[in-house]
Design an enzyme around this catalytic site. Structure first.
Site, PDB file in Angstrom:
ATOM      1  N   HIS A   1      43.531   7.695  27.560  1.00 27.23           N
ATOM      2  CA  HIS A   1      43.967   8.662  26.551  1.00 27.23           C
ATOM      3  C   HIS A   1      42.894   8.738  25.464  1.00 27.23           C
ATOM      4  O   HIS A   1      41.945   7.949  25.466  1.00 27.23           O
ATOM      5  CB  HIS A   1      45.289   8.220  25.940  1.00 27.23           C
ATOM      6  CG  HIS A   1      45.185   6.883  25.239  1.00 27.23           C
ATOM      7  ND1 HIS A   1      45.198   5.692  25.927  1.00 27.23           N
ATOM      8  CD2 HIS A   1      45.019   6.571  23.933  1.00 27.23           C
ATOM      9  CE1 HIS A   1      45.066   4.688  25.079  1.00 27.23           C
ATOM     10  NE2 HIS A   1      44.938   5.190  23.858  1.00 27.23           N
TER      11      HIS A   1
ATOM     12  N   ASP B   1      42.580   8.974  21.136  1.00 25.24           N
ATOM     13  CA  ASP B   1      43.474   8.617  20.043  1.00 25.24           C
ATOM     14  C   ASP B   1      43.863   9.782  19.147  1.00 25.24           C
ATOM     15  O   ASP B   1      44.925   9.774  18.564  1.00 25.24           O
ATOM     16  CB  ASP B   1      42.856   7.492  19.200  1.00 25.24           C
ATOM     17  CG  ASP B   1      42.912   6.169  19.954  1.00 25.24           C
ATOM     18  OD1 ASP B   1      43.752   6.060  20.864  1.00 25.24           O
ATOM     19  OD2 ASP B   1      42.118   5.265  19.641  1.00 25.24           O
TER      20      ASP B   1
ATOM     21  N   ARG C   1      48.023 -10.835  27.801  1.00 25.53           N
ATOM     22  CA  ARG C   1      46.836 -10.334  27.109  1.00 25.53           C
ATOM     23  C   ARG C   1      47.271  -9.840  25.742  1.00 25.53           C
ATOM     24  O   ARG C   1      48.114  -8.948  25.633  1.00 25.53           O
ATOM     25  CB  ARG C   1      46.252  -9.186  27.920  1.00 25.53           C
ATOM     26  CG  ARG C   1      45.097  -8.424  27.258  1.00 25.53           C
ATOM     27  CD  ARG C   1      44.962  -7.096  27.979  1.00 25.53           C
ATOM     28  NE  ARG C   1      43.713  -6.397  27.761  1.00 25.53           N
ATOM     29  CZ  ARG C   1      43.544  -5.489  26.791  1.00 25.53           C
ATOM     30  NH1 ARG C   1      44.519  -5.225  25.944  1.00 25.53           N
ATOM     31  NH2 ARG C   1      42.391  -4.851  26.697  1.00 25.53           N
TER      32      ARG C   1
END
Ligand SMILES: *[C@@H]1O[C@H](CO)[C@@H](O)[C@H](O)[C@H]1NC(C)=O
Ligand SMILES: *[C@@H]1O[C@H](CO)[C@@H](O)[C@H](O)[C@H]1NC(C)=O
Length: 707
Positions: A585, A587, A667
């Site tokens: 994507h 931002d 993560r």
């Protein structure tokens, strides 16, 4: 064609509308944050009907929760009035002795029971309708209407699209895209002037504004009618606003860990907060969207408009009543005293004498203020009086003198700063003249900058195969990484809205996130170490300063939003995984990879200018960060996360990015977004900054009154 599916939609909404707001129904109200998230998710799938259904319901349920809470508190206050006889004890004289104290607390317990049962009967479990600060903020900013306007536009319901757009724009007057949309709507066939409605308008304010507009057209009869309704509605809204103040104790401004108080101090602290909130209703009700400042002297001004409207309609009795009411607030107002004398002479002095002012409101408000000033003197609990009409002697003399002195100091400082600014401007002007030749040659250059010693620039745009990209190492220490990872896990356990939920991006991972606001809030509530929350905040500042300096920005970079996110692989769901942990994507625009295009339009966060991701660990498999071309497929660079590493980049279409699947372990990373537009700065964080500074100064409870 599009109109065809617009019609059944209305039928769909209408029955729900009546069923979930009827009091006492067995229908369980769906939580607002769940509906909001569902709508947002549907938005990205282009499922407009689902957007509309859920967003409208979210707005309705939010209003219902508010209404029910106010109604429950008001009716319980009536049912368990303190003046009544206490069961089994005869007449209560609170404080007369320990037995009478029991009677007093019996009343308190009864009231609490009444409110609890009333609310849970109508709303279900109290925790179900708690929304996070972030969702709350979206509603305050009227974001739901931004989604709604797109959805209604897509299904060709123009009138509703226009109303939603207008409603959103009123609260976001600097929103350029919406401004353009509105201009576009104005030119469209089939759009009426009446469609530009404020769907969040409050009755008392709408009536007040109508009254004012008739007043300026010299239609005094109509003006008086609307101002009268406005006054009535003001009192209703005021009652509701005050009832809503009787909520949970808010630890803002206290260090929760160090807070310990005995029974009466605890009650006092909470009650003072409630009273402060109740006093603030005077301001709350004077706010209208589209105006930065609340109306001055709001309630009294109604009576000023009214007296003149009645005078012009030759209704002298009412004019006298309203003039006298205004004088209750401002007894020394010369003009009003003259008006009153004039009206009285016209009507006849004797008759005028018999007319009295409207007494409601003031007395209670003054009693509240007296208690608050007592709290201020005795315990240093801040109270800033919102009203201009408070009689002088309500404020203790010592405080009055101090405020006067503070005001004078403030005025002096303002003047000095003004002078200084002028001097600086002159200097800058001169400097500009000197350097105008130079500035043509020197253009800002990436990386020509001084970063702290322990931070290393590992890769620049060139090595990262793109532009406006940088990779930094050593930004935080191993200990700090561990502390933040713990913070995320602790926050998730304490419940932050994502607990135990699969990732919004991948069903093969669990997702937990916490924002700075939430972290500090949890910190203040003692649910996570406050120190970790501060660390989260400090490092956001650190990264912001680094980017400002690294990308040689000549205007300030503002903090916009930050999210500490951990993604954990779900072991049993890793076979044949093809998806990403976070799809590619951009931002600040909506990436349409099929067209190699990125559309900079809401609800993309178009104000985001720079993004950074700070990694907290490396003991997991998969989860590499990737930059791609606009096709969202061709990977141009890869970054392996490790503790203390930051990948930062311009938030525009030059930098599509995503995260590869996390296939084993957890993560954790902090995502940070920054803006060059001060209007989109996340100001709340600065309030926190001030707060944090106040906390570290050791002075927790006392703050000087604002002047
Ligand atoms: C309290 O309840 C009584 C009886 O139901 C009602 O007449 C009265 O108006 C109520 N008072 C308030 C302040 O709501
Ligand atoms: C940049 O592109 C080159 C050539 O395709 C590649 O070898 C290198 O790994 C890329 N850089 C990064 C950081 O991925």
């Amino acid at each position: 064609m599009e109109l065809r599916y617009a019609l059944p939609l209305l039928l769909f909404i209408a029955p729900l509308c009546s069923s979930d707001t009827s009091p006492g129904s067995l229908f369980v109200l769906e939580p607002v944050d769940f509906l909001f998230d569902t709508a947002v998710e549907a938005y990205y799938k282009g499922d407009w009907l689902t957007v509309i259904l859920n967003m409208e319901k979210a707005l309705r349920n939010k209003a219902t929760v508010r209404k029910v809470k106010a109604q429950c508190r008001l009716s319980c206050a009536n049912q368990t009035a303190f003046g009544d006889q206490l069961a089994g004890l005869g007449v209560a004289i609170p404080g007369a002795g320990s037995v009478e104290d029991l009677g007093f607390f019996q009343k308190i317990l009864t009231r609490a029971d009444c409110v609890n049962s009333c609310e849970s009967e109508k709303l279900g479990s109290p925790t179900m309708h708690q929304v996070t600060a972030e969702v709350q903020l979206e509603f305050t900013k009227r974001t739901p209407y931004n989604y709604l306007q797109v959805a209604y536009f897509k299904i060709n319901k123009l009138d509703k699209a226009v109303a939603a757009a207008h409603t959103f724009f009123l609260a976001n007057p600097d929103h350029m895209e919406m401004k353009q949309n509105l201009e576009y709507y104005k030119m469209m066939a089939g759009v009426q002037q009446e469609d530009f409605k404020d769907l969040e308008a409050r009755t008392h304010m709408a009536e007040f504004l109508l009254g004012k507009s008739y007043y300026s057209d010299d239609s005094f009869g109509l003006a008086a009618d609307h101002f009268e309704v406005a006054v009535d509605e003001f009192f209703t809204a005021d009652k509701e606003c005050k009832a809503l103040c009787e909520g949970a104790y808010n630890y803002d401004g206290y260090n929760y860990m160090e807070y310990s108080a005995d029974l009466f101090q605890t009650i006092t602290d909470h009650y003072m907060q409630v009273l402060n909130c109740k006093q603030h209703c005077a301001v709350e009700l004077a706010i209208t969207s589209g105006r930065d400042e609340p109306f001055d002297d709001f309630l009294p001004s109604h009576f000023n408009y009214l007296q003149f409207s009645y005078y012009n309609s030759e209704k002298y009795e009412q004019a006298i009543e309203c003039a006298k009411t205004f004088l209750l607030f401002h007894p020394d107002d010369e003009v009003m005293n003259q008006n009153l004398a004039y009206y009285s002479a016209v009507l006849g002095e004797d008759k005028a004498q018999t007319i009295s002012a409207r007494q409601q409101y003031m007395q209670q408000s003054i009693l509240e203020k007296e208690l608050l000033y007592f709290g201020y003197e005795a315990f240093g609990i801040t109270f800033v009086d919102p009203d201009q009409w408070t009689p002088e002697d309500v404020m203790p003399k010592k405080l009055r003198d101090k405020q006067k002195a503070d005001k004078e100091t403030a005025a002096r400082i303002t003047e000095e700063i003004g002078n200084l600014m002028k001097e600086i401007e002159t200097l800058v002007e001169e400097k500009k003249k000197d350097s105008s030749e130079m500035s043509k040659i020197i253009t800002p250059q990436e990386g020509v900058t001084v970063l702290p010693d322990d931070i290393k620039v590992t890769m620049m745009s060139k090595q990262l195969n793109g532009s406006q990209r940088v990779l930094l190492d050593g930004v935080i220490t191993d200990d700090e990484c561990r502390e933040l990872q713990r913070l995320s896990n602790a926050a998730a356990q304490k419940g932050d809205g994502y607990r135990g939920q699969p990732s919004p991006h991948s069903a093969s991972e669990m997702f937990q996130g916490v924002t700075i606001l939430k972290a500090v809030k949890l910190g203040q509530e003692g649910k996570v170490p406050l120190k970790s929350a501060h660390l989260f905040f400090d490092l956001s500042e650190k990264v912001r300063k680094m980017l400002e300096s690294y990308f040689s920005l000549d205007t300030t970079l503002y903090f916009s939003y930050s999210h500490l996110v951990c993604r954990s692989a779900i072991d049993e769901k890793q076979d044949d995984r093809k998806d990403l942990s976070h799809p590619v994507h951009v931002d600040n625009c909506l990436l349409v990879s099929e067209m190699n295009e990125c559309i900079k339009e809401p609800p993309a966060y178009t104000h985001r200018d720079y993004s950074a991701i700070l990694y907290l660990n490396e003991d997991f498999e998969g989860g590499d960060f990737i930059f791609t071309e606009l096709d969202a497929k061709t990977v141009t660079a890869e970054v392996r996360p490790q503790c203390g590493r930051v990948v930062a980049f311009g938030a525009g279409k030059e930098n599509p990015h995503g995260v590869r699947a996390v296939t084993k372990g957890q993560r954790c990373a902090v995502a940070l977004w920054f803006t060059l537009d001060p209007a989109h700065e996340e100001k709340k964080v600065f309030e926190l900054l001030t707060l944090a500074a106040a906390c570290s100064g050791g002075q927790l409870r006392w703050m000087a009154p604002k002047v």
